[in-house]
Design an enzyme around this catalytic site. Structure first.
Site, PDB file in Angstrom:
ATOM      1  N   ARG A  47      46.754  27.331   2.505  1.00 14.61           N
ATOM      2  CA  ARG A  47      45.963  26.424   3.447  1.00 14.61           C
ATOM      3  C   ARG A  47      46.769  25.161   3.776  1.00 14.61           C
ATOM      4  NH1 ARG A  47      39.524  26.545   2.400  1.00 14.61           N
ATOM      5  NH2 ARG A  47      39.621  26.346   4.383  1.00 14.61           N
ATOM      6  N   PRO A  48      47.832  25.122   4.620  1.00 15.97           N
ATOM      7  CA  PRO A  48      48.528  24.097   4.984  1.00 15.97           C
ATOM      8  C   PRO A  48      47.667  23.275   5.973  1.00 15.97           C
ATOM      9  CG  PRO A  48      49.525  25.849   6.058  1.00 15.97           C
ATOM     10  CD  PRO A  48      48.291  26.496   4.996  1.00 15.97           C
ATOM     11  N   ASP A  52      49.879  21.453   8.206  1.00 11.87           N
ATOM     12  CA  ASP A  52      50.868  21.102   9.001  1.00 11.87           C
ATOM     13  C   ASP A  52      50.538  20.957  10.426  1.00 11.87           C
ATOM     14  OD1 ASP A  52      50.478  23.751   8.735  1.00 11.87           O
ATOM     15  OD2 ASP A  52      52.307  24.341   9.979  1.00 11.87           O
ATOM     16  N   LEU A  53      49.816  21.646  10.888  1.00 12.52           N
ATOM     17  CA  LEU A  53      49.288  21.781  12.446  1.00 12.52           C
ATOM     18  C   LEU A  53      48.822  20.180  12.773  1.00 12.52           C
ATOM     19  CD1 LEU A  53      47.970  25.356  12.627  1.00 12.52           C
ATOM     20  CD2 LEU A  53      50.544  24.422  13.391  1.00 12.52           C
ATOM     21  N   LYS A 101      26.749  22.743   6.986  1.00  8.38           N
ATOM     22  CA  LYS A 101      27.585  21.790   6.257  1.00  8.38           C
ATOM     23  C   LYS A 101      29.089  21.528   6.881  1.00  8.38           C
ATOM     24  CE  LYS A 101      30.639  24.094   3.191  1.00  8.38           C
ATOM     25  NZ  LYS A 101      32.196  23.614   3.708  1.00  8.38           N
ATOM     26  N   ASN A 102      29.628  22.706   7.622  1.00  7.05           N
ATOM     27  CA  ASN A 102      30.895  22.640   8.383  1.00  7.05           C
ATOM     28  C   ASN A 102      30.876  21.822   9.721  1.00  7.05           C
ATOM     29  OD1 ASN A 102      32.108  23.798   6.377  1.00  7.05           O
ATOM     30  ND2 ASN A 102      32.567  25.851   7.479  1.00  7.05           N
ATOM     31  N   ASP A 147      34.206  33.594   6.820  1.00  7.37           N
ATOM     32  CA  ASP A 147      33.212  33.149   6.071  1.00  7.37           C
ATOM     33  C   ASP A 147      32.095  33.851   5.537  1.00  7.37           C
ATOM     34  OD1 ASP A 147      34.641  30.816   5.607  1.00  7.37           O
ATOM     35  OD2 ASP A 147      33.363  29.382   6.656  1.00  7.37           O
ATOM     36  N   ARG A 156      38.990  20.002   0.319  1.00  9.73           N
ATOM     37  CA  ARG A 156      40.235  20.300   1.257  1.00  9.73           C
ATOM     38  C   ARG A 156      39.414  19.494   2.528  1.00  9.73           C
ATOM     39  NH1 ARG A 156      44.092  22.970   1.184  1.00  9.73           N
ATOM     40  NH2 ARG A 156      43.939  23.192   3.244  1.00  9.73           N
ATOM     41  N   LEU A 180      42.475  35.936   8.404  1.00  9.32           N
ATOM     42  CA  LEU A 180      42.723  34.597   8.507  1.00  9.32           C
ATOM     43  C   LEU A 180      43.419  33.508   7.376  1.00  9.32           C
ATOM     44  CD1 LEU A 180      39.906  32.871  10.295  1.00  9.32           C
ATOM     45  CD2 LEU A 180      41.857  33.276  11.235  1.00  9.32           C
ATOM     46  N   CYS A 192      44.547  26.228  -2.426  1.00 11.72           N
ATOM     47  CA  CYS A 192      42.828  26.839  -3.139  1.00 11.72           C
ATOM     48  C   CYS A 192      43.008  28.149  -3.251  1.00 11.72           C
ATOM     49  CB  CYS A 192      42.107  26.150  -1.955  1.00 11.72           C
ATOM     50  SG  CYS A 192      41.946  27.157  -0.701  1.00 11.72           S
ATOM     51  N   ARG A 244      28.687  23.803  -3.599  1.00  7.20           N
ATOM     52  CA  ARG A 244      29.209  23.066  -2.549  1.00  7.20           C
ATOM     53  C   ARG A 244      28.606  23.200  -1.256  1.00  7.20           C
ATOM     54  NH1 ARG A 244      34.750  25.166  -2.157  1.00  7.20           N
ATOM     55  NH2 ARG A 244      34.385  23.878  -0.077  1.00  7.20           N
TER      56      ARG A 244
HETATM   57  C1  UD1 Z   1      37.374  25.789   8.446  1.00  6.45           C
HETATM   58  C2  UD1 Z   1      35.997  26.137   7.553  1.00  6.45           C
HETATM   59  C3  UD1 Z   1      36.169  27.304   6.464  1.00  6.45           C
HETATM   60  C4  UD1 Z   1      36.413  28.508   7.436  1.00  6.45           C
HETATM   61  C5  UD1 Z   1      37.927  28.248   8.429  1.00  6.45           C
HETATM   62  C6  UD1 Z   1      38.181  29.456   9.065  1.00  6.45           C
HETATM   63  C7  UD1 Z   1      35.327  23.650   7.405  1.00  6.45           C
HETATM   64  C8  UD1 Z   1      35.191  22.514   6.813  1.00  6.45           C
HETATM   65  N1  UD1 Z   1      36.000  24.709   6.944  1.00  6.45           N
HETATM   66  O1  UD1 Z   1      38.531  25.776   7.573  1.00  6.45           O
HETATM   67  O2  UD1 Z   1      34.825  27.330   6.176  1.00  6.45           O
HETATM   68  O3  UD1 Z   1      36.785  29.525   6.520  1.00  6.45           O
HETATM   69  O4  UD1 Z   1      37.659  27.119   9.284  1.00  6.45           O
HETATM   70  O5  UD1 Z   1      36.966  29.763  10.170  1.00  6.45           O
HETATM   71  O6  UD1 Z   1      35.112  23.715   8.700  1.00  6.45           O
HETATM   72  N2  UD1 Z   1      46.424  26.840   9.205  1.00  6.45           N
HETATM   73  C9  UD1 Z   1      47.791  26.383   9.254  1.00  6.45           C
HETATM   74  N3  UD1 Z   1      48.128  25.086   9.370  1.00  6.45           N
HETATM   75  C10 UD1 Z   1      47.223  24.108   9.658  1.00  6.45           C
HETATM   76  C11 UD1 Z   1      45.854  24.294   9.505  1.00  6.45           C
HETATM   77  C12 UD1 Z   1      45.454  25.740   9.348  1.00  6.45           C
HETATM   78  O7  UD1 Z   1      48.714  27.428   9.037  1.00  6.45           O
HETATM   79  O8  UD1 Z   1      47.499  22.986   9.653  1.00  6.45           O
HETATM   80  C13 UD1 Z   1      45.982  28.185   9.126  1.00  6.45           C
HETATM   81  C14 UD1 Z   1      45.064  28.573   7.639  1.00  6.45           C
HETATM   82  O9  UD1 Z   1      46.015  28.728   6.681  1.00  6.45           O
HETATM   83  C15 UD1 Z   1      44.474  29.573   8.209  1.00  6.45           C
HETATM   84  C16 UD1 Z   1      44.020  29.519   9.664  1.00  6.45           C
HETATM   85  O10 UD1 Z   1      45.146  28.488  10.317  1.00  6.45           O
HETATM   86  O11 UD1 Z   1      45.219  30.633   8.180  1.00  6.45           O
HETATM   87  C17 UD1 Z   1      42.796  29.082   9.920  1.00  6.45           C
HETATM   88  O12 UD1 Z   1      42.515  27.869   9.116  1.00  6.45           O
HETATM   89  P1  UD1 Z   1      41.591  26.500   9.830  1.00  6.45           P
HETATM   90  O13 UD1 Z   1      40.742  26.997  10.992  1.00  6.45           O
HETATM   91  O14 UD1 Z   1      42.214  25.451   9.829  1.00  6.45           O
HETATM   92  O15 UD1 Z   1      40.635  26.669   8.453  1.00  6.45           O
HETATM   93  P2  UD1 Z   1      39.888  25.098   8.017  1.00  6.45           P
HETATM   94  O16 UD1 Z   1      39.707  24.363   9.099  1.00  6.45           O
HETATM   95  O17 UD1 Z   1      40.583  24.591   6.791  1.00  6.45           O
END
Ligand code: UD1
Length: 420
Positions: free
Chosen positions: A121-122, A124-125, A22-23, A307, A92, A329, A116, A399
């Site tokens: 889960r921001p 911002d990056l 899925k991912n 996960d 998301r 995480l 969520c 999902r």
């Molecule tokens: C993806 C996966 C999810 C998995 C996660 C971590 C998909 C669709 N989803 O989620 O199943 O649990 O990776 O392996 O592929 N963060 C920030 N700012 C940002 C983005 C992220 O602070 O702009 C933080 C998040 O809050 C978290 C960490 O970075 O603490 C990692 O998150 P991220 O890798 O971005 O997760 P997703 O891509 O949402």
């Protein structure tokens, strides 16, 4: 609303095929916004998140047909650039259309994903990186409004934290940008790698695939000629079915997997005393009547995936001794713990760490699914609990787990979907 009723205590046996990831399918489908041709994507899992993204692309003007795990998608006539709240709030990962829409049209609006169940889960990056590439971004009325009328510009970006969808979004942005983008501290998950490989086959020059530094030469706004794609196997579904075998003390073979993507997970099974037979595309797990406790810390790939955390917490309830699991995480990813306690598990939470006191004799009860992976932990516990467990709100499972009841039933489990 549907629930899953599980009659616990059955010994299972057999083989199942693992579905496509899925991912991986999600960013690949989003990336078709960058394509000028109709694309065939095979091994796409038939799960709710995928259908949501297909619906989003169709709402934007794309044409798609999806059956028997094959998606034909043509975004050449895409005309709209707004990803509405109603879709984004259910998934998301819809944020994955942000960069490709912006790169292709120079403008887009994407509803800001809210918090969520597993934390704030921001994004911002994602936004900072796009701004560094020249985008003007504002947040208005709950929407991210992004503009880059002259196109995005290649630059050097260092992600403050590794982010999977963030890396994927910016790789897509860079593929259509003017000039070269250097991305540092990238996520290296197999799903990120597959996206890079597909974009590379579509003609984008990408160096460093699978490493933390990517160098991408953009096409200056020219749409890309995509190849046909086969989605990689779902490593999280694979790990979950190995947990099904482990927790029920059963011999189970999972086929159509890539064991290389599961190294950190397989190591933990071995530490717990499970014997595994790993072949090129399949893994068999064997019964283990003396499960050892385990220490797990979740981290970015190739380390232990967040996960798979909930599933191992469930499995650790059957270990002889005290296991410890630390979540690094996400801030609130122990929602399954209270529900497991309802089944009789002895677990203590201390900040981002849980201690699991095994072995517990679990007893069936009503439990509530809260997020995708937490729900699978409840199913696992239900398979070993005495009597009947009813997992409510299984739309979370739908999902991400394709044909869950069918696969479990094929292995001999007694599960059925019931309408409340
Ligand atoms: C993806 C996966 C999810 C998995 C996660 C971590 C998909 C669709 N989803 O989620 O199943 O649990 O990776 O392996 O592929 N963060 C920030 N700012 C940002 C983005 C992220 O602070 O702009 C933080 C998040 O809050 C978290 C960490 O970075 O603490 C990692 O998150 P991220 O890798 O971005 O997760 P997703 O891509 O949402």
């Amino acid at each position: 609303m549907y629930s899953l009723e599980i009659e616990g205590g059955c010994s299972l046996f057999g083989e199942i095929d693992i579905s496509g990831s899925k991912n991986s399918a999600l960013p690949l489908i989003a990336s078709t916004i960058l394509a000028k041709n109709k694309i065939c994507i095979s091994n796409v899992p038939d799960v709710a998140d995928i259908k949501t993204l297909i619906r989003l692309l169709t709402m934007l003007g794309g044409e798609a047909s999806f059956s028997e795990n094959t998606l034909y998608i043509d975004t050449s006539n895409l005309s709209k650039t707004k990803a509405v709240y109603d879709i984004v709030r259910t998934m998301r990962a819809s944020i994955l259309v942000l960069a490709p829409l912006l790169a292709r049209f120079g403008y887009c609006e994407v509803s800001l994903p809210g918090g969520c169940a597993i934390g704030s889960r921001p994004v911002d990056l994602h936004l900072k990186a796009l701004q560094k590439m020249g985008a003007e971004i504002t947040i208005e009325e709950g929407y991210i409004k992004a503009k880059a009328p002259k196109g995005l510009l290649g630059t050097e970006i260092t992600f403050k934290k590794k982010t999977v969808t963030g890396t994927e979004n910016i790789v897509m942005a860079a593929s259509l940008a003017q000039g070269t983008t250097i991305l540092k501290n990238c996520a290296t998950e197999p799903e990120v790698m597959q996206l890079c490989e597909v974009l590379q086959s579509a003609g984008v020059e990408i160096e460093g695939i699978g490493t933390e530094t990517l160098k991408i030469v953009g096409s200056c706004g020219k749409l890309l000629n995509f190849p046909d794609i086969e989605v990689i196997p779902d490593r999280i579904e694979a790990g979950t079915y190995l947990c099904v075998g482990a927790i029920t003390n059963s011999e189970i073979t999972i086929n159509r997997v890539n064991p290389n993507h599961l190294s950190s997970v397989l190591e933990k099974f071995q530490e717990m005393g499970f014997r595994l037979d790993t072949q090129t595309n399949s893994i068999t797990i064997f019964p283990n009547y003396n499960i050892q406790p385990v220490q797990i810390v979740t981290a970015e790939y190739p380390l232990f995936p967040t996960d798979m955390q909930a599933q191992f917490v469930a499995l650790a309830t059957q270990a002889n001794g005290i296991s410890q699991v630390e979540e690094r995480l996400f801030e609130n990813r122990f929602m399954h713990v209270n529900e497991l306690q309802r089944l009789g598990a002895k677990i203590e939470i201390e900040k981002n760490r849980v201690y699991i006191y095994g072995k517990s004799n679990l007893n069936g009860a009503d439990v509530m699914a809260t997020d995708l992976r937490a729900s699978s932990a409840l199913v696992l516990a239900g398979l070993v609990a005495r009597g009947k467990t009813k997992v409510h709100r299984i739309y979370h499972l739908d999902r991400g787990y394709e044909k869950l009841e069918e696969k479990l039933t094929a292995l001999g489990a007694k599960v059925r979907r019931v309408q409340n």
